[in-house]
Design a protein around this motif. Structure first.
Motif, mmCIF file in Angstrom:
data_model
loop_
_atom_site.group_PDB
_atom_site.id
_atom_site.type_symbol
_atom_site.label_atom_id
_atom_site.label_comp_id
_atom_site.label_asym_id
_atom_site.label_seq_id
_atom_site.Cartn_x
_atom_site.Cartn_y
_atom_site.Cartn_z
ATOM 1 N N ARG A 75 -12.372 32.385 52.923
ATOM 2 C CA ARG A 75 -12.565 33.217 51.726
ATOM 3 C C ARG A 75 -12.485 34.679 52.002
ATOM 4 N NH1 ARG A 75 -11.911 34.144 46.675
ATOM 5 N NH2 ARG A 75 -13.652 35.705 45.829
ATOM 6 N N ILE A 76 -12.763 35.071 53.355
ATOM 7 C CA ILE A 76 -12.821 36.526 53.551
ATOM 8 C C ILE A 76 -11.237 36.938 53.560
ATOM 9 C CG2 ILE A 76 -13.218 38.101 55.651
ATOM 10 C CD1 ILE A 76 -15.723 36.730 56.255
ATOM 11 N N LYS A 77 -10.529 36.187 54.548
ATOM 12 C CA LYS A 77 -9.116 36.385 54.582
ATOM 13 C C LYS A 77 -8.391 36.495 53.148
ATOM 14 C CE LYS A 77 -6.713 34.152 57.836
ATOM 15 N NZ LYS A 77 -6.160 33.278 58.799
ATOM 16 N N GLU A 78 -8.885 35.579 52.247
ATOM 17 C CA GLU A 78 -8.368 35.485 50.809
ATOM 18 C C GLU A 78 -8.627 36.973 50.096
ATOM 19 O OE1 GLU A 78 -8.817 33.029 46.843
ATOM 20 O OE2 GLU A 78 -9.593 32.113 48.666
ATOM 21 N N LEU A 79 -9.763 37.197 50.229
ATOM 22 C CA LEU A 79 -10.336 38.696 49.661
ATOM 23 C C LEU A 79 -9.515 39.907 50.428
ATOM 24 C CD1 LEU A 79 -14.121 38.000 49.265
ATOM 25 C CD2 LEU A 79 -12.406 38.126 47.513
ATOM 26 N N ALA A 80 -9.444 39.674 51.772
ATOM 27 C CA ALA A 80 -8.699 40.886 52.357
ATOM 28 C C ALA A 80 -7.418 41.024 51.785
ATOM 29 C CB ALA A 80 -8.728 40.619 53.791
ATOM 30 N N VAL A 81 -6.576 39.747 51.844
ATOM 31 C CA VAL A 81 -5.169 39.670 51.282
ATOM 32 C C VAL A 81 -5.249 40.349 49.996
ATOM 33 C CG1 VAL A 81 -3.190 38.566 50.734
ATOM 34 C CG2 VAL A 81 -4.354 38.103 52.953
ATOM 35 N N GLU A 82 -5.844 40.156 49.139
ATOM 36 C CA GLU A 82 -5.901 40.470 47.813
ATOM 37 C C GLU A 82 -6.318 41.929 47.780
ATOM 38 O OE1 GLU A 82 -8.745 38.319 45.580
ATOM 39 O OE2 GLU A 82 -7.645 36.667 45.516
ATOM 40 N N GLY A 83 -7.066 42.511 48.936
ATOM 41 C CA GLY A 83 -7.333 44.009 49.144
ATOM 42 C C GLY A 83 -6.140 44.817 49.539
ATOM 43 N N GLY A 84 -5.305 44.021 49.948
ATOM 44 C CA GLY A 84 -4.033 44.785 50.164
ATOM 45 C C GLY A 84 -3.859 44.525 52.121
ATOM 46 N N MET A 85 -4.368 43.721 52.527
ATOM 47 C CA MET A 85 -4.282 43.454 53.952
ATOM 48 C C MET A 85 -3.050 42.775 54.290
ATOM 49 S SD MET A 85 -6.434 41.057 56.778
ATOM 50 C CE MET A 85 -5.776 39.493 56.384
ATOM 51 N N LYS A 86 -2.238 43.097 55.028
ATOM 52 C CA LYS A 86 -0.826 42.600 55.748
ATOM 53 C C LYS A 86 -1.098 41.676 56.752
ATOM 54 C CE LYS A 86 2.797 45.196 54.935
ATOM 55 N NZ LYS A 86 3.412 46.265 54.965
ATOM 56 N N THR A 87 -0.826 40.372 56.689
ATOM 57 C CA THR A 87 -1.202 39.620 57.908
ATOM 58 C C THR A 87 -0.389 39.800 58.909
ATOM 59 O OG1 THR A 87 0.190 37.737 57.046
ATOM 60 C CG2 THR A 87 -2.031 37.696 56.123
ATOM 61 N N LEU A 88 -0.783 39.186 60.072
ATOM 62 C CA LEU A 88 0.137 39.479 61.402
ATOM 63 C C LEU A 88 1.458 38.813 61.029
ATOM 64 C CD1 LEU A 88 -2.403 38.552 64.001
ATOM 65 C CD2 LEU A 88 -1.359 40.706 63.897
ATOM 66 N N LEU A 89 1.775 37.770 60.626
ATOM 67 C CA LEU A 89 2.998 37.119 60.230
ATOM 68 C C LEU A 89 4.000 37.896 59.304
ATOM 69 C CD1 LEU A 89 4.875 34.706 60.482
ATOM 70 C CD2 LEU A 89 3.554 33.489 58.900
ATOM 71 N N SER A 90 3.116 38.359 58.208
ATOM 72 C CA SER A 90 3.842 39.324 57.214
ATOM 73 C C SER A 90 4.501 40.692 58.096
ATOM 74 C CB SER A 90 2.980 39.762 56.255
ATOM 75 O OG SER A 90 3.549 40.482 55.357
ATOM 76 N N TYR A 91 3.710 41.155 58.774
ATOM 77 C CA TYR A 91 3.983 42.315 59.204
ATOM 78 C C TYR A 91 5.257 42.239 60.526
ATOM 79 C CZ TYR A 91 3.165 46.992 61.630
ATOM 80 O OH TYR A 91 3.351 48.397 61.798
#
Length: 667
Positions: free
Chosen positions: A588-604
């Motif tokens: 859930r924290i990861k989901e909210l962080a991505v919605e808030g603009g977090m770029k994941t390690l894989l995406s980066y």
């Protein structure tokens, strides 16, 4: 002398003292109470009675009294075990003869296990081997000896020997063996050093007071000490190759030396002979000021040397292993590290987020990642950008890896009670603005750091977690209350390092739809992208390229040169604060962080591939995980859900479209 058996005690301690004890009392060296105390302590500790008496009285016993004690001791042993006793002072045995029997007949492990030592072959009928034993009545020892001697047609003849005499004789043998091995290792090291030519052309400089030697000067001065020269050459090659770690690893049949370069281990030399292992291990331990006699416990130390006019530190750790002590040395070359967030983070949006958090007046900023992922460099880059005459910066580190002028750096010394939490508490009375804690590894340190963040200080620290959202669960596992985390946490920066593909010899290619799909990328509209793969050469190809003069001058055939950072920055907003306070799950924290603009390690990391900085192979090696791919796909579905019938964009995975009530929709 070892602890007496109950029978032996009866001989020594009767209603009155032994003749030796009475002689000491009559001579005035001890009184009756002191004698009784010495006897009790000798029984408890197993130490020789004479040694205890000398420590108790503070005066040395005359040689004639010590000799009398020795005679009494040997007489008691003879009566107790019913065999003749051996006095090495009167019956000295050549150590070469004893050593030959150990090398060819009775192995040293049996000698040490049963506390015995072979003395000589006896030409009697039948032929026999004379063995001195601390415990001649040990049936296990007799069985082992007979098992070895019977096939040789030898009988067993026993003598009893005092414990301290046995230890003295076995130490003589071991010292003889060690000296012989050192000579053999030195001869082999001469040949090895001669083969390692081409490393002498080095720069020199005057070393600071706390620097032991210049590596290049030591190398040229070590002609008479090949092991010293070999150790210097290993460190010099690591520095010239740009290695981050040196691994000296004893194996069953050889000694292996490997370097970690750009995050990957490589064989640095051809395998060395096994016999030089003790000598090269001892040399590195001497250089690091470690105890060379301690081989059963890990040790930590540091080597500081000059190299081409620069000061270089090697952080040394020894680890007892099956075939000897493994040595791992982390190379800390401050001169080669460029600090600055803009030199580390390539993505402008991510860079802006980290800079903004690092410039906050108070709060907690976590940097997470595995060992060797560049966490310390990121933290020091944050400090370097904040470092100014108007800011008081204090750091607690283990060890101090970089030297920054203008800040107060404190080394952790656990033996003196200076751990992270105690230093952090002391910082609170030093009027700090910014505090760096080298590592948060326990509840006390975590709570102290959070309390500092809540009382108006900016606290930067590292934490071992797989990604940014997992750091919240890691703090919870330590026992930190969720409301304290939510109130203090500014954000989390998780990072990895991937190898940078060589810009000179990289090979362009167009990925197939299957390759893109494996990493969660869509094939539509991205087929015109040009990706790159590394031009890695095998050993045969490397040798051929060298002969033909076609070897890449930049990467020397490795296909990669240097590393680039991969960052996942989770900035804590009000929505994330509320979720953390309620104890939300990592997903859930990861989901909210991505919605808030977090770029994941894989995406980066995939973005770095598209920019031509690294390869898909590096992404798969370092950052690609099933959970990371699932998070990426879920984030994409969130922003691309479309109804089949009306085409409406959907923000949640409804079973029915809320606009036209169509039962299904497509992503």
């Amino acid at each position: 002398m070892t602890n007496f058996s109950s029978q032996r005690r009866a001989l020594v301690v009767q209603n009155d003292f032994s003749p030796f004890g009475n002689k000491l009392i009559q001579s005035g060296y001890v009184n009756r109470d002191q004698m009784q105390q010495a006897l009790v302590e000798s029984r408890k500790t197993g130490k020789p009675l004479t040694q205890i008496i000398e420590a108790l009285t503070g005066q040395a016993l005359p040689p004639d009294l010590i000799r009398q004690y020795k005679k009494q001791q040997l007489f008691e042993l003879k009566i107790l075990y019913g065999v003749e006793s051996m006095d090495p002072e009167l019956d000295e045995r050549p150590i070469d003869e004893v050593g030959e029997l150990i090398d060819t007949l009775i192995p040293i492990d049996i000698c040490r296990r049963h506390q015995l030592i072979p003395l000589s072959r006896q030409e009697v009928q039948p032929p026999a081997l004379l063995v001195a034993m601390v415990h001649p009545d040990n049936l296990d020892a007799q069985d082992d000896l007979n098992r070895i001697l019977r096939p040789q047609g030898l009988a067993l003849n026993r003598l009893v020997i005092a414990q301290e005499d046995y230890e003295r004789m076995i130490d003589r043998y071991l010292n003889r063996q060690l000296e012989r091995e050192r000579l053999e290792a030195s001869e082999q090291a001469v040949n090895i050093v001669q083969d390692l030519a081409g490393l002498e052309d080095l720069g020199f400089g005057d070393a600071p007071d706390d620097v032991d030697d210049d590596l290049g000067a030591a190398l040229k001065d070590a002609e008479g000490a090949p092991i010293i020269s070999l150790a210097n050459k290993i460190m010099i090659k690591a520095l010239t190759d740009g290695a981050s770690d040196i691994h000296v690893e004893p194996q069953e049949e050889m000694l292996r030396v490997r370097f970690r370069k750009d995050g990957v281990l490589h064989q640095a030399f051809e395998p060395f002979p096994k016999k030089i292992t003790p000598a090269i291990t001892s040399r590195f331990k001497i250089m690091a000021n470690l105890d060379i006699a301690e081989r059963r416990s890990p040790q930590d130390g540091r080597i500081r040397r000059q190299f081409q006019g620069k000061t270089v530190d090697f952080r040394v750790n020894t680890l007892p292993s099956r075939y000897g002590e493994k040595i791992c040395m982390r190379v800390l070359n401050n001169e080669s590290t460029q600090l600055g967030l803009d030199k580390l983070i390539t993505d402008e949006e991510t860079l802006a987020m980290v800079r903004d958090m690092a410039n906050k007046p108070f709060g907690l900023l976590l940097v997470t990642g595995p060992t060797g992922s560049g966490k310390s460099t990121t933290l020091y880059s944050c400090l370097a950008e904040r470092n100014s005459p108007g800011i008081n910066i204090n750091t607690a580190e283990d060890p101090i890896e970089y030297s920054l002028p203008g800040i107060t750096q404190v080394q952790v010394i656990r033996e003196k009670g200076m751990n992270f939490s105690s230093i952090l508490r002391a910082f609170m009375r030093q009027d700090p603005d910014v505090i760096l804690v080298g590592e948060t590894r326990d509840l006390e340190t975590a709570k102290t750091a959070i309390e500092a963040a809540l009382t108006g200080h900016l606290v930067l620290t590292t934490l071992h977690a797989n990604d940014a959202p997992s750091s919240v669960a890691r703090l919870d596992e330590m026992g930190v209350e969720p409301f304290m985390v939510a109130a203090s946490l500014l954000g989390v920066c998780s990072q990895r390092l991937v190898r940078r593909v060589c810009q000179t010899c990289r090979i362009p290619f167009t990925p197939t739809p299957e390759q893109l799909a494996r990493f969660g990328l869509s094939a539509s509209g991205e087929l015109d992208l040009t990706f790159y793969r590394a031009n890695e050469l095998s050993n045969d190809q490397l040798a051929s390229a060298k002969e033909q003069g076609k070897l890449c001058e930049t990467c020397k055939g490795a296909g990669y040169k240097g590393r680039v950072g991969v960052y996942e920055v989770m900035r804590v907003n009000e929505e994330l604060q509320a979720a953390i306070n309620k104890g939300a799950t990592i997903d859930r924290i990861k989901e909210l962080a991505v919605e808030g603009g977090m770029k994941t390690l894989l995406s980066y990391s995939l973005q770095l591939v598209q920019e031509g900085l690294t390869t898909l192979e590096e992404v798969e090696r370092v950052t690609f995980t099933d959970s990371g791919l699932e998070a990426e796909l879920k984030a994409k579905r969130k922003t691309s859900l479309t109804c089949n019938t009306c085409g409406a964009g959907l923000q949640q995975e409804w079973l029915d479209c809320p606009y036209c009530l169509t039962p299904r929709f497509s992503a």
